[in-house]
Design a protein around this motif. Structure first.
Motif, PDB file in Angstrom:
ATOM      1  N   TYR A 111      -3.512  23.830  34.567  1.00  0.00           N
ATOM      2  CA  TYR A 111      -4.284  24.003  33.331  1.00  0.00           C
ATOM      3  C   TYR A 111      -3.815  25.234  32.554  1.00  0.00           C
ATOM      4  O   TYR A 111      -3.793  25.222  31.318  1.00  0.00           O
ATOM      5  CB  TYR A 111      -5.775  24.117  33.654  1.00  0.00           C
ATOM      6  CG  TYR A 111      -6.435  22.785  33.912  1.00  0.00           C
ATOM      7  CD1 TYR A 111      -6.954  22.025  32.867  1.00  0.00           C
ATOM      8  CD2 TYR A 111      -6.535  22.277  35.206  1.00  0.00           C
ATOM      9  CE1 TYR A 111      -7.563  20.797  33.104  1.00  0.00           C
ATOM     10  CE2 TYR A 111      -7.138  21.052  35.457  1.00  0.00           C
ATOM     11  CZ  TYR A 111      -7.649  20.316  34.399  1.00  0.00           C
ATOM     12  OH  TYR A 111      -8.246  19.097  34.638  1.00  0.00           O
ATOM     13  N   LEU A 160     -19.362  31.124  28.622  1.00  0.00           N
ATOM     14  CA  LEU A 160     -18.771  30.037  29.408  1.00  0.00           C
ATOM     15  C   LEU A 160     -19.713  29.619  30.536  1.00  0.00           C
ATOM     16  O   LEU A 160     -19.862  28.426  30.833  1.00  0.00           O
ATOM     17  CB  LEU A 160     -17.421  30.491  29.978  1.00  0.00           C
ATOM     18  CG  LEU A 160     -16.595  29.445  30.728  1.00  0.00           C
ATOM     19  CD1 LEU A 160     -16.114  28.350  29.779  1.00  0.00           C
ATOM     20  CD2 LEU A 160     -15.402  30.106  31.423  1.00  0.00           C
ATOM     21  N   LYS A 188     -23.126  28.059  28.743  1.00  0.00           N
ATOM     22  CA  LYS A 188     -22.914  26.813  28.004  1.00  0.00           C
ATOM     23  C   LYS A 188     -22.262  25.728  28.846  1.00  0.00           C
ATOM     24  O   LYS A 188     -22.629  24.556  28.766  1.00  0.00           O
ATOM     25  CB  LYS A 188     -22.044  27.085  26.771  1.00  0.00           C
ATOM     26  CG  LYS A 188     -22.737  27.874  25.677  1.00  0.00           C
ATOM     27  CD  LYS A 188     -21.747  28.420  24.654  1.00  0.00           C
ATOM     28  CE  LYS A 188     -20.822  27.354  24.108  1.00  0.00           C
ATOM     29  NZ  LYS A 188     -19.862  27.910  23.113  1.00  0.00           N
ATOM     30  N   ARG A 189     -21.281  26.130  29.665  1.00  0.00           N
ATOM     31  CA  ARG A 189     -20.483  25.124  30.373  1.00  0.00           C
ATOM     32  C   ARG A 189     -20.692  25.131  31.881  1.00  0.00           C
ATOM     33  O   ARG A 189     -20.135  24.285  32.584  1.00  0.00           O
ATOM     34  CB  ARG A 189     -18.992  25.338  30.072  1.00  0.00           C
ATOM     35  CG  ARG A 189     -18.646  25.417  28.582  1.00  0.00           C
ATOM     36  CD  ARG A 189     -18.968  24.112  27.851  1.00  0.00           C
ATOM     37  NE  ARG A 189     -18.163  23.024  28.325  1.00  0.00           N
ATOM     38  CZ  ARG A 189     -17.023  22.617  27.751  1.00  0.00           C
ATOM     39  NH1 ARG A 189     -16.581  23.227  26.664  1.00  0.00           N
ATOM     40  NH2 ARG A 189     -16.351  21.603  28.231  1.00  0.00           N
ATOM     41  N   VAL A 192     -19.581  27.365  34.033  1.00  0.00           N
ATOM     42  CA  VAL A 192     -18.343  27.793  34.692  1.00  0.00           C
ATOM     43  C   VAL A 192     -18.333  29.317  34.759  1.00  0.00           C
ATOM     44  O   VAL A 192     -18.439  29.991  33.730  1.00  0.00           O
ATOM     45  CB  VAL A 192     -17.096  27.293  33.938  1.00  0.00           C
ATOM     46  CG1 VAL A 192     -15.827  27.806  34.609  1.00  0.00           C
ATOM     47  CG2 VAL A 192     -17.096  25.770  33.877  1.00  0.00           C
ATOM     48  N   ARG A 212     -12.951  20.423  37.028  1.00  0.00           N
ATOM     49  CA  ARG A 212     -13.945  20.436  35.956  1.00  0.00           C
ATOM     50  C   ARG A 212     -14.031  21.810  35.302  1.00  0.00           C
ATOM     51  O   ARG A 212     -14.127  21.937  34.079  1.00  0.00           O
ATOM     52  CB  ARG A 212     -15.323  20.032  36.499  1.00  0.00           C
ATOM     53  CG  ARG A 212     -15.412  18.599  36.955  1.00  0.00           C
ATOM     54  CD  ARG A 212     -16.843  18.060  36.857  1.00  0.00           C
ATOM     55  NE  ARG A 212     -17.817  18.929  37.497  1.00  0.00           N
ATOM     56  CZ  ARG A 212     -18.165  18.844  38.779  1.00  0.00           C
ATOM     57  NH1 ARG A 212     -17.598  17.943  39.563  1.00  0.00           N
ATOM     58  NH2 ARG A 212     -19.079  19.648  39.282  1.00  0.00           N
ATOM     59  N   GLY A 213     -14.008  22.837  36.126  1.00  0.00           N
ATOM     60  CA  GLY A 213     -14.115  24.191  35.595  1.00  0.00           C
ATOM     61  C   GLY A 213     -12.939  24.566  34.714  1.00  0.00           C
ATOM     62  O   GLY A 213     -13.114  25.156  33.636  1.00  0.00           O
ATOM     63  N   ALA A 272     -13.074  22.792  31.340  1.00  0.00           N
ATOM     64  CA  ALA A 272     -14.032  23.433  30.434  1.00  0.00           C
ATOM     65  C   ALA A 272     -13.472  24.739  29.886  1.00  0.00           C
ATOM     66  O   ALA A 272     -13.619  25.043  28.693  1.00  0.00           O
ATOM     67  CB  ALA A 272     -15.348  23.686  31.168  1.00  0.00           C
ATOM     68  N   GLU A 299     -10.916  23.984  27.211  1.00  0.00           N
ATOM     69  CA  GLU A 299     -11.558  23.555  25.961  1.00  0.00           C
ATOM     70  C   GLU A 299     -12.111  24.746  25.190  1.00  0.00           C
ATOM     71  O   GLU A 299     -11.978  24.820  23.958  1.00  0.00           O
ATOM     72  CB  GLU A 299     -12.676  22.557  26.270  1.00  0.00           C
ATOM     73  CG  GLU A 299     -12.180  21.191  26.716  1.00  0.00           C
ATOM     74  CD  GLU A 299     -13.331  20.271  27.103  1.00  0.00           C
ATOM     75  OE1 GLU A 299     -14.496  20.630  26.793  1.00  0.00           O
ATOM     76  OE2 GLU A 299     -13.071  19.215  27.710  1.00  0.00           O
ATOM     77  N   GLU A 300     -12.738  25.687  25.897  1.00  0.00           N
ATOM     78  CA  GLU A 300     -13.300  26.862  25.226  1.00  0.00           C
ATOM     79  C   GLU A 300     -12.205  27.728  24.614  1.00  0.00           C
ATOM     80  O   GLU A 300     -12.343  28.233  23.498  1.00  0.00           O
ATOM     81  CB  GLU A 300     -14.122  27.687  26.222  1.00  0.00           C
ATOM     82  CG  GLU A 300     -15.450  27.071  26.597  1.00  0.00           C
ATOM     83  CD  GLU A 300     -16.397  26.973  25.407  1.00  0.00           C
ATOM     84  OE1 GLU A 300     -16.551  27.974  24.677  1.00  0.00           O
ATOM     85  OE2 GLU A 300     -16.973  25.895  25.205  1.00  0.00           O
ATOM     86  N   SER A 337     -10.853  26.032  21.556  1.00  0.00           N
ATOM     87  CA  SER A 337     -11.788  26.086  20.426  1.00  0.00           C
ATOM     88  C   SER A 337     -11.735  27.437  19.729  1.00  0.00           C
ATOM     89  O   SER A 337     -11.960  27.534  18.518  1.00  0.00           O
ATOM     90  CB  SER A 337     -13.215  25.793  20.899  1.00  0.00           C
ATOM     91  OG  SER A 337     -13.707  26.850  21.709  1.00  0.00           O
TER      92      SER A 337
END
Length: 496
Positions: A410, A445, A448-449, A451, A479-480, A483, A486-487, A490
């Motif tokens: 990632y 993070l 909201k997510r 993580v 999954r972490g 996320a 994505e953050e 963004s």
């Protein structure tokens, strides 16, 4: 013969009267003491005023440094100051060691003042962990990448051994050094694995690696001493050094330098007040490892300066290549710390050990005996069982390696910079946030997510970095990291 009028005291009577409590000589003597005490008070208050004046000047220096990019510590300036202070103390007939301890405390305060202006203070990764745990109690699912805890847990046979030991009566006061059988087994294990010559009397079983670090530092440092710490570093080292009234002197390493220390620069930071060097490989938070030659060079710095070396090797079973222990460097002032928490997933058991020179081991055991009495015997019996299990550490190491593969995949996708770890259970990438505060990002993070990650500022002056732990399950790491990616994306591509 001279006579005295009735009612008049003779010279002898007057002398005796002066010796009585409240008499003239007593009053004169008392007046002298009171005057001296008042002068001491005035001098002491003047010292406080000079300290305030000094701190004001330090803040002015800090403001100028922040504009120039100069580091907090300037070894050459400190060296010249120490020389001047020693010379002046000698001229005045003062105890040089006491004066140097006071100077170290002043320099520590200078470092603290300047550090406050160079990074956020307050929250740590442990605060994030506590928030994450609270969220879980409220029903939220959290991916834990903020703390170094293998969620695999201890193998069943070790848990069963603990229960069996308690039922068989291993639940009384024990030796502060630890169970003799466990200490002997630890010495044998190290000797067999690394070809060293550890004696059981050098081993102290401690209530976790964290407490082992405290005991080692408390047994070797006195107020006003200095200790060398290589950043980025586990914050516990500096916390204990400060708690003991000492000063941590930091050698900062870099991503560009692959997080490896420079022995020459490290030695340049030493002073006559330096007593200790802290090493930690495989490293938390970077995953860096050192080879035999570099380790020997670091230990040689300690040998030349007559320093103790605390070598925190709790991740040694997570080395992805050969692990080189500081015990093999042939230096008699090495104190090695190892824990059962990582290798066998026994984080909640709170059991570890230290290997130290016999006289240091004795001091550590006395401290532990005074503070905790001993590590519970049934826990030590479980640790003894763990030592005979070499398969679990290998399996857990392989899990960490697979987790690192997930994280690196990632990180590559978002273009983050990092050094691939040579061991341990962390990756320490640079992830620029466009000026956003890293702790605020970590809190958002988490909230909201779901993580949890640890900002690099927890481990030193590393604002653009994050420590990502691989202790959680591979599924949750996927999954972490999704996320997190994505953050970050963004932030880079905000919606217009």
């Amino acid at each position: 013969m001279r006579r005295f009028a009735q009612g008049c005291a003779s010279p002898g009577d007057a002398f005796i009267e002066g010796l009585q409590p409240g008499g003239g000589l007593e009053r004169e003597k008392g007046g002298g003491i009171a005057e001296l005490r008042e002068r001491i008070r005035e001098v002491t208050l003047r010292i406080v005023e000079l300290m305030a004046e000094r701190e004001k000047l330090v803040r002015e220096v800090a403001a100028l440094k922040s504009g120039s990019g100069e580091g907090i510590v300037n070894p050459e300036v400190e060296r010249e100051l120490r020389k001047a202070v020693v010379g002046r103390a000698a001229e005045l007939g003062l105890d040089v060691e006491t004066v140097m301890r006071v100077l170290t405390l002043l320099l520590r305060r200078s470092t603290e003042i300047q550090a406050k202006g160079q990074g956020p203070q307050g929250m740590t990764h442990m605060d994030l962990m506590r928030l994450a745990k609270r969220m879980e109690r409220e029903g939220r699912e959290v991916v834990h990448m903020e703390v170094g805890e293998p969620t695999l847990g201890a193998p069943e046979h070790i848990a069963a051994q603990l229960t069996d030991a308690a039922l068989k009566g291993y639940a009384f006061y024990g030796e502060a050094h630890g169970l003799p059988e466990l200490r002997s087994a630890i010495a044998e294990d190290l000797n067999e694995r690394f070809g060293v010559d550890v004696k059981p009397e050098q081993v102290v079983v401690t209530q976790g690696g964290r407490f082992g670090i405290y005991l080692a530092m408390a047994a070797t440092l006195s107020m006003g001493d200095e200790a060398l710490v290589i950043d980025p570093s586990w914050p516990h080292y500096k916390q204990v050094i400060s708690m003991l009234g000492c000063r941590a002197v930091v050698h900062s390493t870099s991503l560009e330098g692959r997080w490896l220390p420079d022995p020459a620069k490290l030695e340049d930071l030493t002073s006559d007040s330096t007593r200790l060097m802290v090493l930690n490989y495989p490293n938390n938070p970077t995953g860096a490892v050192v080879g035999r030659q570099l380790l020997q060079e670091l230990v040689e710095v300690a040998r030349r300066r007559n320093l103790y070396v605390i070598s925190d090797e709790v991740y040694m079973d997570y080395s992805f290549g050969e692990h080189v222990t500081a015990l093999s460097a042939g230096y008699e002032r090495v104190i090695m710390i190892m824990s059962f928490s990582k290798s066998w997933g026994m984080t909640g058991y709170r059991v570890a050990y230290a290997v130290a020179p016999v006289e240091v081991a004795e001091r550590m055991a006395k401290l532990q005996g005074s503070l905790l009495t001993c590590v519970p015997e049934f826990v030590q019996v479980a640790a003894l069982r763990a030592l005979s299990d070499r398969e679990t550490p290998r399996a857990y190491r392989d899990h960490m390696l697979r987790g690192i593969e997930v994280i690196c995949r990632y990180l590559d996708a978002i273009g983050a910079e990092y050094v691939r770890p040579g061991g341990g259970m962390y990756v320490f990438p640079r992830i620029p946030l466009g000026g956003r505060d890293p702790m605020e990002f970590a809190l958002d993070l988490l909230r909201k997510r779901g993580v949890a990650v640890a900002p690099g500022t927890v481990f030193g002056d590393y604002r653009e970095f994050f420590r990502l732990s691989v202790g959680d399950s591979l599924e949750k790491l996927e999954r972490g990291m999704a996320a997190l990616a994505e953050e970050v994306n963004s932030l880079r591509n905000p919606r217009g």
